[in-house]
Design a protein around this motif. Structure first.
Motif, PDB file in Angstrom:
ATOM      1  N   LEU A 177       0.823  -1.212   0.000  1.00 27.17           N
ATOM      2  CA  LEU A 177       0.000   0.000   0.000  1.00 27.17           C
ATOM      3  C   LEU A 177       0.855   1.259   0.000  1.00 27.17           C
ATOM      4  CD1 LEU A 177      -2.967  -0.603   2.473  1.00 27.17           C
ATOM      5  CD2 LEU A 177      -3.020  -0.489  -0.006  1.00 27.17           C
ATOM      6  N   ALA A 178       1.855   1.304   0.888  1.00 33.86           N
ATOM      7  CA  ALA A 178       2.676   2.504   1.029  1.00 33.86           C
ATOM      8  C   ALA A 178       3.952   2.160   1.778  1.00 33.86           C
ATOM      9  CB  ALA A 178       1.911   3.586   1.772  1.00 33.86           C
ATOM     10  N   ASP A 179       4.916   3.048   1.698  1.00 26.33           N
ATOM     11  CA  ASP A 179       6.160   2.918   2.447  1.00 26.33           C
ATOM     12  C   ASP A 179       6.214   3.971   3.538  1.00 26.33           C
ATOM     13  OD1 ASP A 179       7.346   0.795   1.018  1.00 26.33           O
ATOM     14  OD2 ASP A 179       7.999   2.169  -0.553  1.00 26.33           O
ATOM     15  N   GLU A 180       6.467   3.532   4.769  1.00 27.42           N
ATOM     16  CA  GLU A 180       6.731   4.458   5.871  1.00 27.42           C
ATOM     17  C   GLU A 180       8.218   4.775   5.846  1.00 27.42           C
ATOM     18  OE1 GLU A 180       4.155   3.451   9.742  1.00 27.42           O
ATOM     19  OE2 GLU A 180       5.483   1.837   9.142  1.00 27.42           O
ATOM     20  N   GLU A 181       8.561   6.037   5.991  1.00 25.40           N
ATOM     21  CA  GLU A 181       9.955   6.461   6.054  1.00 25.40           C
ATOM     22  C   GLU A 181      10.270   6.793   7.510  1.00 25.40           C
ATOM     23  OE1 GLU A 181      12.068  10.500   4.711  1.00 25.40           O
ATOM     24  OE2 GLU A 181      11.140   9.394   3.069  1.00 25.40           O
ATOM     25  N   PHE A 182      11.363   6.243   8.031  1.00 28.10           N
ATOM     26  CA  PHE A 182      11.710   6.442   9.434  1.00 28.10           C
ATOM     27  C   PHE A 182      12.815   7.468   9.602  1.00 28.10           C
ATOM     28  CE2 PHE A 182       9.335   2.605   9.640  1.00 28.10           C
ATOM     29  CZ  PHE A 182       8.698   2.670  10.864  1.00 28.10           C
ATOM     30  N   LEU A 183      12.657   8.307  10.626  1.00 32.85           N
ATOM     31  CA  LEU A 183      13.637   9.333  10.963  1.00 32.85           C
ATOM     32  C   LEU A 183      14.110   9.103  12.393  1.00 32.85           C
ATOM     33  CD1 LEU A 183      11.733  12.507   9.687  1.00 32.85           C
ATOM     34  CD2 LEU A 183      13.309  11.048   8.418  1.00 32.85           C
ATOM     35  N   ASP A 190       3.252   1.806  21.720  1.00 30.46           N
ATOM     36  CA  ASP A 190       2.431   2.670  20.867  1.00 30.46           C
ATOM     37  C   ASP A 190       3.349   3.782  20.369  1.00 30.46           C
ATOM     38  OD1 ASP A 190       0.769   5.225  20.469  1.00 30.46           O
ATOM     39  OD2 ASP A 190      -0.777   3.684  20.579  1.00 30.46           O
ATOM     40  N   LEU A 191       3.421   3.965  19.054  1.00 29.67           N
ATOM     41  CA  LEU A 191       4.339   4.961  18.497  1.00 29.67           C
ATOM     42  C   LEU A 191       3.996   6.383  18.943  1.00 29.67           C
ATOM     43  CD1 LEU A 191       4.940   3.575  14.902  1.00 29.67           C
ATOM     44  CD2 LEU A 191       6.481   3.477  16.877  1.00 29.67           C
ATOM     45  N   SER A 222      14.513   8.263  19.426  1.00 33.02           N
ATOM     46  CA  SER A 222      13.863   7.111  18.817  1.00 33.02           C
ATOM     47  C   SER A 222      13.818   7.276  17.306  1.00 33.02           C
ATOM     48  CB  SER A 222      12.450   6.945  19.364  1.00 33.02           C
ATOM     49  OG  SER A 222      11.948   5.658  19.044  1.00 33.02           O
ATOM     50  N   ALA A 223      13.503   6.193  16.630  1.00 36.48           N
ATOM     51  CA  ALA A 223      13.239   6.202  15.187  1.00 36.48           C
ATOM     52  C   ALA A 223      11.732   6.095  15.024  1.00 36.48           C
ATOM     53  CB  ALA A 223      13.943   5.033  14.507  1.00 36.48           C
ATOM     54  N   LEU A 224      11.165   7.053  14.302  1.00 38.58           N
ATOM     55  CA  LEU A 224       9.717   7.128  14.155  1.00 38.58           C
ATOM     56  C   LEU A 224       9.353   7.425  12.711  1.00 38.58           C
ATOM     57  CD1 LEU A 224       9.047   9.214  17.363  1.00 38.58           C
ATOM     58  CD2 LEU A 224       8.207   6.900  16.941  1.00 38.58           C
ATOM     59  N   PRO A 225       8.128   7.037  12.305  1.00 39.81           N
ATOM     60  CA  PRO A 225       7.696   7.343  10.946  1.00 39.81           C
ATOM     61  C   PRO A 225       7.604   8.853  10.719  1.00 39.81           C
ATOM     62  CG  PRO A 225       6.196   5.772  11.987  1.00 39.81           C
ATOM     63  CD  PRO A 225       7.123   6.278  13.048  1.00 39.81           C
ATOM     64  N   ARG A 226       8.019   9.262   9.533  1.00 44.67           N
ATOM     65  CA  ARG A 226       8.017  10.696   9.195  1.00 44.67           C
ATOM     66  C   ARG A 226       6.635  11.322   9.429  1.00 44.67           C
ATOM     67  NH1 ARG A 226      10.884  14.327   6.410  1.00 44.67           N
ATOM     68  NH2 ARG A 226      12.417  12.832   5.628  1.00 44.67           N
ATOM     69  N   TYR A 227       5.575  10.654   8.965  1.00 41.99           N
ATOM     70  CA  TYR A 227       4.244  11.250   9.065  1.00 41.99           C
ATOM     71  C   TYR A 227       3.842  11.502  10.515  1.00 41.99           C
ATOM     72  CZ  TYR A 227       2.526   6.554  10.218  1.00 41.99           C
ATOM     73  OH  TYR A 227       2.331   5.338  10.806  1.00 41.99           O
ATOM     74  N   LEU A 268      18.016  13.842  14.269  1.00 37.52           N
ATOM     75  CA  LEU A 268      19.401  13.702  14.708  1.00 37.52           C
ATOM     76  C   LEU A 268      20.333  13.194  13.619  1.00 37.52           C
ATOM     77  CD1 LEU A 268      18.658  12.072  18.155  1.00 37.52           C
ATOM     78  CD2 LEU A 268      19.404  14.426  17.739  1.00 37.52           C
ATOM     79  N   HIS A 269      19.803  12.437  12.703  1.00 34.56           N
ATOM     80  CA  HIS A 269      20.627  11.808  11.672  1.00 34.56           C
ATOM     81  C   HIS A 269      19.881  11.891  10.358  1.00 34.56           C
ATOM     82  CE1 HIS A 269      21.948   8.169   9.383  1.00 34.56           C
ATOM     83  NE2 HIS A 269      23.118   8.702   9.678  1.00 34.56           N
ATOM     84  N   CYS A 270      20.580  12.326   9.331  1.00 38.17           N
ATOM     85  CA  CYS A 270      19.977  12.401   7.993  1.00 38.17           C
ATOM     86  C   CYS A 270      20.607  11.327   7.116  1.00 38.17           C
ATOM     87  CB  CYS A 270      20.208  13.768   7.372  1.00 38.17           C
ATOM     88  SG  CYS A 270      19.376  15.078   8.269  1.00 38.17           S
ATOM     89  N   SER A 271      19.770  10.675   6.362  1.00 36.51           N
ATOM     90  CA  SER A 271      20.214   9.583   5.512  1.00 36.51           C
ATOM     91  C   SER A 271      19.841   9.884   4.069  1.00 36.51           C
ATOM     92  CB  SER A 271      19.531   8.290   5.958  1.00 36.51           C
ATOM     93  OG  SER A 271      19.810   7.251   5.080  1.00 36.51           O
ATOM     94  N   GLU A 272      20.682   9.456   3.135  1.00 39.11           N
ATOM     95  CA  GLU A 272      20.345   9.616   1.723  1.00 39.11           C
ATOM     96  C   GLU A 272      19.113   8.789   1.371  1.00 39.11           C
ATOM     97  OE1 GLU A 272      23.505   9.148  -1.105  1.00 39.11           O
ATOM     98  OE2 GLU A 272      24.910  10.194   0.209  1.00 39.11           O
ATOM     99  N   ALA A 273      18.999   7.631   1.960  1.00 38.56           N
ATOM    100  CA  ALA A 273      17.855   6.744   1.731  1.00 38.56           C
ATOM    101  C   ALA A 273      17.369   6.246   3.090  1.00 38.56           C
ATOM    102  CB  ALA A 273      18.249   5.573   0.840  1.00 38.56           C
ATOM    103  N   PRO A 274      16.468   7.001   3.739  1.00 37.98           N
ATOM    104  CA  PRO A 274      16.001   6.596   5.066  1.00 37.98           C
ATOM    105  C   PRO A 274      15.384   5.195   5.048  1.00 37.98           C
ATOM    106  CG  PRO A 274      15.227   8.794   4.516  1.00 37.98           C
ATOM    107  CD  PRO A 274      15.836   8.222   3.274  1.00 37.98           C
ATOM    108  N   PRO A 275      15.503   4.480   6.151  1.00 33.36           N
ATOM    109  CA  PRO A 275      14.897   3.151   6.236  1.00 33.36           C
ATOM    110  C   PRO A 275      13.396   3.227   5.991  1.00 33.36           C
ATOM    111  CG  PRO A 275      16.339   3.539   8.098  1.00 33.36           C
ATOM    112  CD  PRO A 275      16.210   4.841   7.370  1.00 33.36           C
TER     113      PRO A 275
END
Length: 156
Positions: free
Chosen positions: A13-19, A80-81, A95-100, A114-121
């Motif tokens: 359905l969709a991809d969650e991007e984690f930050l 619970d996120l 923590s690592a959490l979904p962008r939305y 805290l950390h920027c990635s070229e291709a976030p998980p």
């Protein structure tokens, strides 16, 4: 993970991007030069706020971005996120959490990436239905509406 049971048909359905995020007070304690050159080491002393005891989201982020599991102390586990985000905003840890989920906190200054990635998980969200199940009009409508809505979500 994509459901693989033979009785299920799964469609993405969709991809969650984690930050990786933390409260501003903790972000100020991290050496910026070290964060650029050795991010896992720069973050190692910061406590983690986890979604589960096995650190599923954080472990995946660390392995994807840094090549190993986190060694950080765990300050809190909340299943619970939204609770994880609230704890991060309150200063309990990072923590690592979904962008939305975290974007409003970032925009308001209650959290810092805290950390920027070229291709976030990413975490792909799947819609699964039973193969060969009798047609159920209500489920058909739900599946179609979710699929149509997800087409506009892009990366979450």
């Amino acid at each position: 993970m994509r459901p693989t049971h033979h009785a299920l048909l799964a469609v993405p359905l969709a991809d969650e991007e984690f930050l990786l995020v933390g409260p501003p007070s903790m972000a100020r304690t991290v050496d910026a030069d070290r964060l650029r050159t050795a991010p896992a080491d720069a973050l190692a002393a910061l406590p983690l706020v986890a979604y589960g005891e096995e650190l599923p989201v954080l472990r995946r982020y660390w392995r994807s971005e840094f090549g190993h599991r986190p060694i950080n102390p765990v300050a809190l586990v909340a299943p619970d996120l939204r609770a994880v985000l609230a704890a991060v905003e309150a200063g309990a840890g990072i923590s690592a959490l979904p962008r939305y989920l975290v974007e409003p906190a970032l925009a308001a200054g209650r959290g810092i990436q805290l950390h920027c990635s070229e291709a976030p998980p990413l975490n792909t969200i799947y819609l699964a239905v039973r193969r060969g199940a009798p047609a159920n009009p209500a489920l058909t409508v739900v599946r179609e509406r979710l699929t149509d809505a997800a087409a506009g979500w892009g990366e979450l």
